[in-house]
Scaffold this motif. Sequence first.
Motif, mmCIF file in Angstrom:
data_model
loop_
_atom_site.group_PDB
_atom_site.id
_atom_site.type_symbol
_atom_site.label_atom_id
_atom_site.label_comp_id
_atom_site.label_asym_id
_atom_site.label_seq_id
_atom_site.Cartn_x
_atom_site.Cartn_y
_atom_site.Cartn_z
ATOM 1 N N VAL A 37 41.428 39.784 45.253
ATOM 2 C CA VAL A 37 41.182 39.593 43.824
ATOM 3 C C VAL A 37 41.305 40.924 43.093
ATOM 4 N N GLN A 38 40.742 41.981 43.646
ATOM 5 C CA GLN A 38 40.822 43.309 43.023
ATOM 6 C C GLN A 38 42.255 43.802 42.973
ATOM 7 N N THR A 39 43.023 43.555 44.021
ATOM 8 C CA THR A 39 44.417 43.987 44.063
ATOM 9 C C THR A 39 45.245 43.252 43.019
ATOM 10 N N ILE A 40 45.034 41.959 42.890
ATOM 11 C CA ILE A 40 45.777 41.182 41.889
ATOM 12 C C ILE A 40 45.461 41.685 40.487
ATOM 13 N N ARG A 75 49.067 31.230 41.284
ATOM 14 C CA ARG A 75 48.181 30.522 40.357
ATOM 15 C C ARG A 75 47.530 29.301 40.998
ATOM 16 N N GLY A 76 48.024 28.891 42.147
ATOM 17 C CA GLY A 76 47.398 27.789 42.862
ATOM 18 C C GLY A 76 46.117 28.221 43.558
ATOM 19 N N ARG A 77 46.042 29.480 43.922
ATOM 20 C CA ARG A 77 44.871 29.997 44.644
ATOM 21 C C ARG A 77 43.907 30.761 43.731
ATOM 22 N N TYR A 78 44.458 31.408 42.703
ATOM 23 C CA TYR A 78 43.645 32.239 41.826
ATOM 24 C C TYR A 78 43.731 31.744 40.388
ATOM 25 N N ALA A 79 42.631 31.855 39.672
ATOM 26 C CA ALA A 79 42.620 31.607 38.231
ATOM 27 C C ALA A 79 42.603 32.964 37.558
ATOM 28 N N GLU A 97 39.058 33.780 42.611
ATOM 29 C CA GLU A 97 39.607 32.770 43.509
ATOM 30 C C GLU A 97 39.048 31.414 43.107
ATOM 31 N N LYS A 98 39.919 30.426 43.030
ATOM 32 C CA LYS A 98 39.476 29.096 42.633
ATOM 33 C C LYS A 98 38.445 28.582 43.632
ATOM 34 N N THR A 100 35.252 29.494 43.471
ATOM 35 C CA THR A 100 34.149 30.444 43.581
ATOM 36 C C THR A 100 33.109 30.155 42.515
ATOM 37 N N TYR A 101 32.075 30.929 42.527
ATOM 38 C CA TYR A 101 30.948 30.769 41.609
ATOM 39 C C TYR A 101 31.402 30.687 40.153
ATOM 40 N N TYR A 102 32.347 31.522 39.760
ATOM 41 C CA TYR A 102 32.788 31.559 38.375
ATOM 42 C C TYR A 102 33.294 30.197 37.908
ATOM 43 N N PHE A 103 33.964 29.501 38.788
ATOM 44 C CA PHE A 103 34.525 28.215 38.407
ATOM 45 C C PHE A 103 33.485 27.118 38.461
ATOM 46 N N ASP A 104 32.473 27.308 39.253
ATOM 47 C CA ASP A 104 31.389 26.344 39.280
ATOM 48 C C ASP A 104 30.664 26.340 37.938
ATOM 49 N N LYS A 105 30.700 27.484 37.242
ATOM 50 C CA LYS A 105 30.037 27.601 35.951
ATOM 51 C C LYS A 105 30.977 27.304 34.780
#
Length: 108
Positions: A37-40, A75-79, A97-98, A100-105
């Motif tokens: 995620v940091q690299t992207i 884009r299928g794996r990461y938002a 990453e899809k 994860t916590y961020y998407f749960d919220k």
Amino acid sequence: MERIKLNLTSLLIFLLLMAMIVYSAATINKKASAESVQTIEANIRKAAVTCYAIEGAYPQSLDYLEENYGLKLDRGRYAIEYDIVGSNIMPWIAVAEKGTYYFDKGWD
């Protein structure tokens, strides 16, 4: 009776070792995912800054960076959140990453 104790002890040691291996693998996977995620995010920033240096303005979309600066995104794996503030102000960039916590919220 002694043989049963020996077998039980061996089984317990084996199960403990297996649990440690599974835990270690999960930890390594979690760390690798965070680094991805940091690299992207860093690659998006680098492409945006390159665009700004060449064209004098930050790109209006990730699609522009993909088409003109060779940026590759899964884009299928990461938002990816890419919000433009102005042509001369660095865009707000966030990657997660899809699933994860961020998407749960609700962040996607």
